[in-house]
Motif scaffolding. Structure first.
Motif, PDB file in Angstrom:
ATOM      1  N   HIS A  77     106.457  60.662  -2.703  1.00  0.00           N
ATOM      2  CA  HIS A  77     106.797  59.817  -4.385  1.00  0.00           C
ATOM      3  C   HIS A  77     108.173  59.605  -4.359  1.00  0.00           C
ATOM      4  CE1 HIS A  77     102.920  59.252  -4.537  1.00  0.00           C
ATOM      5  NE2 HIS A  77     102.640  60.332  -4.649  1.00  0.00           N
ATOM      6  N   ASP A 100     110.340  57.700  -5.318  1.00  0.00           N
ATOM      7  CA  ASP A 100     111.294  56.594  -6.214  1.00  0.00           C
ATOM      8  C   ASP A 100     110.714  57.923  -7.846  1.00  0.00           C
ATOM      9  OD1 ASP A 100     108.008  56.662  -5.753  1.00  0.00           O
ATOM     10  OD2 ASP A 100     108.432  54.744  -6.867  1.00  0.00           O
ATOM     11  N   MET A 101     109.325  58.716  -7.435  1.00  0.00           N
ATOM     12  CA  MET A 101     109.506  59.538  -8.482  1.00  0.00           C
ATOM     13  C   MET A 101     109.303  60.597  -8.948  1.00  0.00           C
ATOM     14  SD  MET A 101     105.452  57.829  -9.778  1.00  0.00           S
ATOM     15  CE  MET A 101     104.146  57.391  -8.050  1.00  0.00           C
ATOM     16  N   LEU A 102     109.392  61.313  -8.289  1.00  0.00           N
ATOM     17  CA  LEU A 102     109.860  63.280  -7.725  1.00  0.00           C
ATOM     18  C   LEU A 102     111.125  63.349  -7.063  1.00  0.00           C
ATOM     19  CD1 LEU A 102     105.877  63.828  -7.844  1.00  0.00           C
ATOM     20  CD2 LEU A 102     106.929  63.377  -9.947  1.00  0.00           C
ATOM     21  N   ALA A 144     111.034  63.931 -12.764  1.00  0.00           N
ATOM     22  CA  ALA A 144     111.086  63.073 -12.724  1.00  0.00           C
ATOM     23  C   ALA A 144     112.183  62.189 -12.516  1.00  0.00           C
ATOM     24  CB  ALA A 144     110.484  62.488 -14.576  1.00  0.00           C
ATOM     25  N   GLY A 200     113.194  60.206 -15.656  1.00  0.00           N
ATOM     26  CA  GLY A 200     112.715  60.805 -17.222  1.00  0.00           C
ATOM     27  C   GLY A 200     113.435  61.835 -17.731  1.00  0.00           C
ATOM     28  N   GLY A 207     106.615  61.872 -14.416  1.00  0.00           N
ATOM     29  CA  GLY A 207     107.424  60.252 -14.275  1.00  0.00           C
ATOM     30  C   GLY A 207     107.416  60.097 -15.600  1.00  0.00           C
ATOM     31  N   ARG A 208     107.847  58.435 -16.024  1.00  0.00           N
ATOM     32  CA  ARG A 208     108.260  58.166 -16.764  1.00  0.00           C
ATOM     33  C   ARG A 208     107.719  58.223 -17.482  1.00  0.00           C
ATOM     34  NH1 ARG A 208     112.879  54.160 -17.885  1.00  0.00           N
ATOM     35  NH2 ARG A 208     112.500  53.959 -19.836  1.00  0.00           N
ATOM     36  N   CYS A 230     103.172  54.765 -18.980  1.00  0.00           N
ATOM     37  CA  CYS A 230     103.973  55.854 -17.913  1.00  0.00           C
ATOM     38  C   CYS A 230     103.577  55.476 -16.234  1.00  0.00           C
ATOM     39  CB  CYS A 230     103.068  56.816 -18.342  1.00  0.00           C
ATOM     40  SG  CYS A 230     101.341  57.343 -17.281  1.00  0.00           S
ATOM     41  N   ARG A 231     104.397  55.891 -15.659  1.00  0.00           N
ATOM     42  CA  ARG A 231     104.288  55.547 -14.412  1.00  0.00           C
ATOM     43  C   ARG A 231     104.643  57.022 -13.867  1.00  0.00           C
ATOM     44  NH1 ARG A 231     107.888  53.819 -10.169  1.00  0.00           N
ATOM     45  NH2 ARG A 231     106.358  53.181  -8.149  1.00  0.00           N
ATOM     46  N   THR A 232     103.466  58.183 -12.935  1.00  0.00           N
ATOM     47  CA  THR A 232     103.503  58.723 -12.478  1.00  0.00           C
ATOM     48  C   THR A 232     102.603  59.001 -11.016  1.00  0.00           C
ATOM     49  OG1 THR A 232     101.570  60.146 -13.124  1.00  0.00           O
ATOM     50  CG2 THR A 232     103.774  60.367 -14.566  1.00  0.00           C
ATOM     51  N   THR A 261      98.985  56.197 -13.776  1.00  0.00           N
ATOM     52  CA  THR A 261     100.355  54.619 -14.528  1.00  0.00           C
ATOM     53  C   THR A 261      99.689  53.986 -15.593  1.00  0.00           C
ATOM     54  OG1 THR A 261     100.616  54.501 -12.152  1.00  0.00           O
ATOM     55  CG2 THR A 261     100.747  52.461 -14.049  1.00  0.00           C
TER      56      THR A 261
END
Length: 588
Positions: free
Chosen positions: A29, A31-33, A45, A48, A73-74, A331-333, A337
């Motif tokens: 991930h 793009d997230m972490l 994040a 985040g 995540g965000r 939110c998106r993790t 999501t």
């Protein structure tokens, strides 16, 4: 499964599984972490944290995936501190996560209400406050099986983390100030109730054996996420009956009635099939429909697991308009999501504390001073004593974990082994002229950095206090040895708030200190003093068999804790026995 059968897991070396898991998770991930900080245990994040936003830091032991890093995540958590399996992250790991999440307006820490997490997050907050960061805490306490309502503050945090994290993350993402984010997180905590059931045990990667035993036809009502015994063991019943039993207390405590609105989480503990989880949800919905309670949102799946434990938990949060809107906030993790994120404010330049913190870390370099040289215990002998403690703890790790498996989560031996291996490694780097106080500081840092369970802060505080108590000594005589033991014991008591009779390590330490002080009063040398302390610790350890636990995870067992040696008292006895044995060998 036979008593000696080993479970099978797809792992490499057990000691590397957390680092490798984080590497795999971040790699999956990107793009997230990402990972920040020197410890390698702060998962952050990518989009985040940002200036002017309250930082949300979550964390806890591994083995509960997707909790905790899966909720980074965000719109949710800005960073997670990742501990060892079933053990809290250390203060250093938590501090790394907080510095990464800091946007200059404060950080809110969220974690389950367990002794180890409370101690480690508190110690991290103390360090961060010294750096100028404002930190607040909310300990999630949703497990209705772990304490009665009039003692709700003693309850464990289980799958209710899911709702508390989500609501706090949304509030922070919307730009609410720290006090408001904290209040909303606490409101979510107060409105959330959970209860679980276990059908079969999990196994720790380091042992490869089930961490508790349960009959083939039995289930445990109220089982904790780490395998802590619940309120009752009984024969397996049909799913509707089990669901009703879990739901009755939740519905009663939330005073649910017609036209109320809730969100529902049916959570699998690791090896429960989707079929079973949906059967549970079917009955939950049937019951709530009959009451006229609206289900605003629902999740069914694995959200807070216990390795491969078989079983499930039910969590309800009673919603008002504010909590509902925060639950619905996007939110998106990796694990959750909700809605669709707009581009909005992305992560930008932030106030960074990591470099400053590195500059402020205390040095082990000592100023030259006149030290009292009387006594048989030289710095070199003291280090040999501590090396022997590590050897003996490692040799007895299986026994310690076996003791802990009866009244705890089965990892005490593993935790102590990790801590003492770190101490042994750190002492290899000690200069020959390092004083006993300097070695104690070295031990404290090594143990605390390596161990996130309650033992980490407790023994780190013990070593620091003990070293300070003999800071004017080069060598230790009988009196100084007694002072070292007394200060170590008091450090554990002050940090852990345990007293004799609580069925903890204190029940071994206190009689050890009493015996040591009696020898010191007679002017006896260090070997006799330590031998008396060892014997006092052994007697204290054995006295815990008849005690009912009043502190830590086993306190939830009540009378079921009677009849078993406390593992912390056992490891304390092993330590003092090893110290005395090494000193006897050194003195010939």
């Amino acid at each position: 499964m036979t008593e000696h059968a080993r479970t099978k897991k797809l792992i490499n070396a057990p000691e590397n599984i957390i680092a490798e898991m984080i590497e795999g998770m971040v790699g999956a991930h990107p793009d997230m972490l990402k990972v920040e900080g020197q410890t390698g245990r702060a998962v952050v994040a990518v989009d985040g944290p940002r200036d002017g936003k309250v930082g949300i830091v979550i964390g806890g032991g591994s083995g509960h995936e997707p909790a905790f890093a899966g909720y980074v995540g965000r719109g949710l958590a800005d960073a997670a501190a990742v501990g060892n399996v079933f053990a809290s992250p250390s203060p250093a790991q938590i501090a790394d996560a907080a510095r990464a999440a800091d946007g200059g307006v404060g950080v809110l820490m969220l974690y389950g209400n367990y002794t180890g997490d409370v101690l480690n997050f508190t110690m991290a907050a103390e360090e961060l406050a010294a750096e100028g960061m404002t930190v607040r805490h909310v300990a999630v306490a949703d497990d209705v099986a772990s304490a009665p309502l009039d003692r709700k503050e003693e309850r464990r945090g289980i799958a209710g983390d899911f709702f508390v994290f989500k609501i706090a993350g949304a509030a922070a993402d919307l730009g609410e100030p720290l006090a408001r984010v904290e209040a909303l997180a606490q409101a979510a905590n107060d409105a959330t109730r959970s209860m679980g059931v276990a059908l079969a045990a999990c196994s720790l990667p380091q042992t490869g054996r089930p961490n508790f035993s349960i009959g083939d036809e039995d289930m445990e009502i109220g089982m904790g996420l780490h395998g802590e015994p619940g309120i009752r063991r009984q024969k397996l019943a049909p799913v509707d009956e089990v669901t009703d039993e879990l739901l009755d207390t939740i519905v009663g405590e939330l005073s649910l009635a017609k036209d109320d609105r809730v969100a529902v989480l049916v959570n699998g503990l690791g090896s429960t099939t989707q079929i079973e989880l949906y059967l549970v949800f079917r009955r939950v919905k049937e019951r709530l429909d009959a009451l006229g309670v609206e289900i605003h949102a629902s999740w069914v799946g694995e959200y807070a697991t216990s390795l491969e434990m078989a079983g499930a938990s039910i969590t309800l949060i009673k919603l008002d308009a504010t909590l509902q809107s925060l639950l619905d906030h996007p939110c998106r993790t990796p694990a959750l999501t909700v809605g669709t994120l707009t581009d909005g404010a992305a992560a930008g330049l932030r106030s960074r504390r990591t470099e400053k913190a590195a500059e402020n870390r205390s040095s082990t370099v000592e100023a030259a001073r006149d030290l009292i040289a009387d006594g048989d215990v030289t710095p070199a002998i003291f280090r040999a004593m501590m090396q022997n403690v590590g050897d003996q703890i490692i040799a007895e790790k299986d026994w310690l974990s076996e003791l802990d498996g009866v009244i705890g989560d089965g990892d005490h031996g593993i935790t102590m082994e990790i801590g003492w291996r770190a101490v042994q490694s750190a002492m290899q780097d000690a200069p020959d002229d390092e004083t006993i106080e300097g070695t104690c500081k070295r031990m404290a840092k090594a143990f605390l950095d390596a161990v996130g369970a309650s033992s980490g802060p407790l023994y780190a505080t013990a070593f620091l206090r003990a070293g300070t108590a003999v800071g004017n000594r080069l060598n230790l005589d009988g009196g100084a040895m007694a002072d070292w033991l007394t200060a170590a014991c008091q450090g554990i008591r002050d940090r852990g708030r345990a007293e004799p009779g609580d069925k903890t390590m204190i029940d071994a330490w206190v009689p050890a200190v009493v015996a040591a002080q009696a020898c010191a009063d007679k002017g006896l040398p260090a070997l006799e003093t330590l031998a008396a302390a060892r014997d006092g610790a052994e007697a204290g350890m054995r006295s815990t068999v008849a005690m009912e636990s009043r502190r830590g995870r086993s306190a939830k067992l009540g009378a079921r804790s009677v009849g078993h040696i406390d593992p912390g008292a056992a490891s304390s006895f092993i330590m003092l026995r090893a110290m005395a044995g090494a000193l006897e060998t050194a003195l010939g």
